[in-house]
Design an enzyme around this catalytic site. Structure first.
Site, short mmCIF file in Angstrom:
data_model
loop_
_atom_site.label_atom_id
_atom_site.label_comp_id
_atom_site.label_asym_id
_atom_site.label_seq_id
_atom_site.Cartn_x
_atom_site.Cartn_y
_atom_site.Cartn_z
N CYS A 229 13.76 -27.37 5.29
CA CYS A 229 14.53 -28.40 6.00
C CYS A 229 15.02 -27.91 7.37
O CYS A 229 15.13 -28.70 8.30
CB CYS A 229 15.68 -28.89 5.14
N ALA B 132 0.83 -1.20 0.00
CA ALA B 132 0.00 0.00 0.00
C ALA B 132 0.87 1.26 0.00
O ALA B 132 0.56 2.25 -0.66
CB ALA B 132 -0.93 -0.01 1.22
N CYS C 175 12.11 9.15 -3.19
CA CYS C 175 10.76 8.66 -2.97
C CYS C 175 10.83 7.35 -2.17
O CYS C 175 11.92 6.89 -1.82
CB CYS C 175 10.03 8.44 -4.30
N1 ATP Z 1 -4.43 -0.92 1.39
C1 ATP Z 1 -4.90 -0.31 2.47
N2 ATP Z 1 -5.91 0.57 2.38
C2 ATP Z 1 -6.40 1.19 3.48
N3 ATP Z 1 -5.93 0.98 4.73
C3 ATP Z 1 -4.93 0.12 4.89
C4 ATP Z 1 -4.35 -0.57 3.78
N4 ATP Z 1 -3.36 -1.37 4.23
C5 ATP Z 1 -3.31 -1.19 5.58
N5 ATP Z 1 -4.24 -0.31 5.99
C6 ATP Z 1 -4.50 0.14 7.37
O1 ATP Z 1 -3.34 0.77 7.90
C7 ATP Z 1 -3.44 0.70 9.32
C8 ATP Z 1 -2.05 0.49 9.89
O2 ATP Z 1 -2.12 0.61 11.28
P1 ATP Z 1 -1.27 -0.26 12.30
O3 ATP Z 1 0.11 -0.36 11.79
O4 ATP Z 1 -1.45 0.32 13.66
O5 ATP Z 1 -1.90 -1.70 12.17
P2 ATP Z 1 -3.13 -2.38 12.94
O6 ATP Z 1 -3.66 -3.44 12.01
O7 ATP Z 1 -4.08 -1.38 13.45
O8 ATP Z 1 -2.40 -3.03 14.20
P3 ATP Z 1 -1.66 -4.45 14.37
O9 ATP Z 1 -1.24 -4.89 13.00
O10 ATP Z 1 -0.47 -4.10 15.23
O11 ATP Z 1 -2.65 -5.35 15.03
C9 ATP Z 1 -4.40 -0.42 9.68
O12 ATP Z 1 -5.53 0.12 10.33
C10 ATP Z 1 -4.74 -1.01 8.32
O13 ATP Z 1 -6.08 -1.44 8.23
ZN ZN Z 2 12.37 7.08 -6.26
#
Ligand code: ATP
Ligand code: ZN
Length: 632
Positions: free
Chosen positions: A176, A124, A161
């Site tokens: 293994c 993401a 970036c």
């Molecule tokens: N592709 C995506 N689109 C929208 N939101 C996303 C995407 N990928 C991840 N997220 C969100 O980003 C957030 C990251 O937050 P965080 O790192 O605190 O993880 P968490 O899932 O809340 O906690 P944990 O993994 O520790 O249980 C999460 O709420 C997750 O749902």
């Molecule tokens: Zn770059």
């Protein structure tokens, strides 16, 4: 006094920019909740929040916008509702969705002044990075792992970036090592979690993600044997529910399989062979062990205690699976499975006890419940205060971004309890994502064919010769030897709204790569189905690729390019090991540098912060009479 008064006093002229801003926050988890609170309290005018997830019990210890009654509700929606109460003057727009969904196209991204990433995965992050670069919207990328955290401002053409630096992929273990020659506690934990538990209660081992079962593995014979072992275990699974089930499993995995391994003398020339365990002697040893042992989180259980937990958790899981299966068959649903979840005590207890018994067999130190939970869940504990600090730093960087003061934006990282800063890197000339000429093309998806793109746009309009390669995410869609696709519609080739198309010039003196970002737009009568969205007064320029300069100095190499770069929800990777910080290249910026971008040089506020005034973090007085906290 209304809250806005303080923000105005602190931010001075920047407050108007904040108030008029339209920003996007991607992720409403640990960092996202904190950051949303900061943005709302500061008075960012319009904040769009997106998260695909619902609230889990395990989020509540650090995602302070969420309460018990919100469990199972969408994070973005609840975050909006709760944060709105802090400041009714800001507009909050939530989306319970994936940021990669097609509806969030380039036009939508381009409507923001600034995007914040508060995500937990590389995929993401890379997507948002690419979208922001394509529409030239600044991105503030952030991440934490335990006590470590990072914040990085990404601005097209001015800074590196997200993809300018190498990111390591998650750790996998050779099959293994896991199945025959474990040497560390993690090997036993992966065996219990990714092999034994799924074999008994879940899906087949081939689907377990932590095992590397690649065909070219050197130990093909051994793998074949292991497959036969797994087949035998599947048979035992059929007797689940019978009185002898636990003993059958135990005898198989802790005695017979171990004996077979121990007999392979070649394997144990340089280390001690594994010692099989005996059910009968452990039963005797364990006769006085109470089940209250389960409450002992921090101590390492003895082998008798692990034996008791093994039997008990196996029984719990077997009963649960039988109940779930009975329910499912009543409702005509497919047979359910049990998968590992660090917050599910039945699966966790089973993994701890099985991993520890195996560790004892191989002479490896067993682990406590607490430690196993961390390791099995690949969890480095998320620390609320680290998230809060990183979110605060994101807001501080946002003020500079809104002022277009990119010269003063920083690379910030928290490590070992201290905050360090560094100048942002320049874009990496080798970066496949940002070292391209990026152009938005309006595409009528109903009509546009590959021929429209190749002939009308690339060759006629942009002057490409014959030697070009055109690619999308799936691979090459056109080159001089692949003309069959020309009559096909772009949609048939997997190109859609918000897709990216890469054009490589294969002539002798090639031009730099061209990235076309697709924006779906219906063409009016007589209009070309594909058109370059040129900004007024700008034409697309495609310079030649610079010739490789072999004398490039070491300082041209961007930092964080080491293979060690990795963080769980950090910005450098996914596997939760170490944050890559090339400390030898860091330069702590002196306060006297502060005015180098042409902004008014700050004056120290006499006596404002006592002894700290001689250090780096200080309160300074801007010329317009407002106070700002300097993070230089
Ligand atoms: N592709 C995506 N689109 C929208 N939101 C996303 C995407 N990928 C991840 N997220 C969100 O980003 C957030 C990251 O937050 P965080 O790192 O605190 O993880 P968490 O899932 O809340 O906690 P944990 O993994 O520790 O249980 C999460 O709420 C997750 O749902
Ligand atoms: Zn770059």
């Amino acid at each position: 006094m209304p809250r806005e008064t303080w923000a105005k006093q602190s931010l001075g002229a920047t407050h108007r920019l904040v108030k008029e801003s339209r920003v996007l926050l991607v992720g409403a988890g640990g960092i996202g909740c904190e950051l949303l609170k900061n943005l709302v309290l500061t008075g960012f005018g319009e904040i769009h929040i997106i998260d695909l997830d619902t609230i889990d019990l395990s989020n509540l210890n650090r995602q302070f916008l969420f309460r018990h009654e919100h469990i199972k509700k969408p994070k973005a929606i609840v975050a909006k509702e709760v944060a709105q109460a802090f400041n009714k003057h800001v507009t909050l727009v939530p989306y319970h969705a994936n940021i990669k969904d097609k509806q969030f196209n380039l036009e939508w991204f381009s409507s923001f002044n600034l995007v914040f990433n508060a995500l937990d995965n590389m995929d993401a992050r890379k997507h948002v990075n690419k979208m922001c670069l394509a529409v030239d919207v600044p991105l503030i990328e952030s991440g934490t792992t335990g006590f470590r955290g990072q914040v990085q401002v990404i601005k097209k053409g001015q800074t590196a970036c997200y993809d300018c630096t190498f990111k390591s992929t998650p750790v996998t273990y050779p099959v293994c090592t896991i199945r025959s020659t474990p040497s560390q506690p993690i090997h036993c934990i992966v065996w219990a979690k990714s092999y034994l538990l799924p074999e008994l209660f879940g899906t087949a081992e081939d689907e377990a993600p932590d095992l590397d079962t690649a065909e070219d593995s050197e130990n093909a014979k051994e793998i074949q044997k292991l497959k036969e072992e797994a087949q035998a275990l599947k048979k035992i699974r059929e007797s689940m529910g019978s009185e002898t089930f636990a003993r059958q499993v135990f005898d198989k995995v802790f005695s017979e399989d171990i004996q077979r391994l121990a007999n392979m003398e070649d394997m144990w020339k340089t280390k001690s062979p594994p010692q099989p365990l005996s059910w009968d002697s452990l039963e005797q040893e364990a006769s006085s062990v109470p089940l209250t042992i389960l409450e002992q989180n921090q101590t390492v259980w003895s082998r008798a205690e692990n034996f008791v937990v093994f039997k008990d958790s196996l029984e719990r899981l077997a009963k649960r699976l039988a109940n779930d299966q009975a329910e499912a068959s009543k409702a005509n649903l497919p047979a359910p499975l049990i998968t590992f979840d660090k917050d599910d005590d039945d699966t966790l207890d089973f993994v701890i006890a099985s991993a520890n018994l195996r560790a004892i067999i191989f002479g490896i130190d067993p682990k406590s419940k607490f430690d196993t939970k961390q390791m099995a869940g690949n969890i480095i504990p998320a620390i609320a205060t680290t998230n809060a600090m990183v979110a605060g730093l994101c807001a501080m960087e946002a003020f500079k971004v809104l002022r277009q003061d990119f010269a003063r934006t920083k690379y910030l990282w928290l490590r070992n309890g201290s905050l360090s800063t560094d100048q942002l890197e320049k874009p990496n000339p080798e970066c496949p994502v940002c070292n391209v000429v990026s152009v938005i093309v309006h595409v009528d998806l109903e009509k546009a064919t590959l021929k429209d793109l190749v002939h009308d746009i690339l060759k006629t309009k942009l002057g490409y010769g014959e030697e070009i390669t055109v690619m999308n995410d799936a691979g090459i869609i056109y080159d001089p030897d692949l003309e069959d696709n020309l009559e096909r519609k772009l949609t048939e080739l997997g190109i859609d709204d918000a897709s990216f198309i890469l054009v490589k010039d294969d002539e002798d003196e090639p031009r730099v790569d061209l990235q076309l970002a697709v924006l779906a737009k219906q063409a009016t009568e007589g209009q070309n189905p594909i058109a370059i969205a040129e900004k007024e007064g700008h034409t697309v320029e495609l310079p030649k690729k610079p010739k490789k300069d072999s004398s490039a100095s070491a300082t041209d190499v961007p930092k964080n390019d080491g293979a060690e770069a990795s963080m769980t929800n950090g910005i450098n990777g996914t596997n939760g090991n170490d944050v890559s910080v090339n400390s030898t290249t860091k330069r702590k910026r002196a306060l006297s540098d502060a005015g180098e971008s042409g902004t008014p040089v700050a004056k120290k506020l006499q006596g404002a912060v006592g002894p700290a005034a001689t250090n780096d973090a200080i309160v300074i007085d801007e010329d317009d009479g407002t106070l700002v906290i300097a993070d230089d």
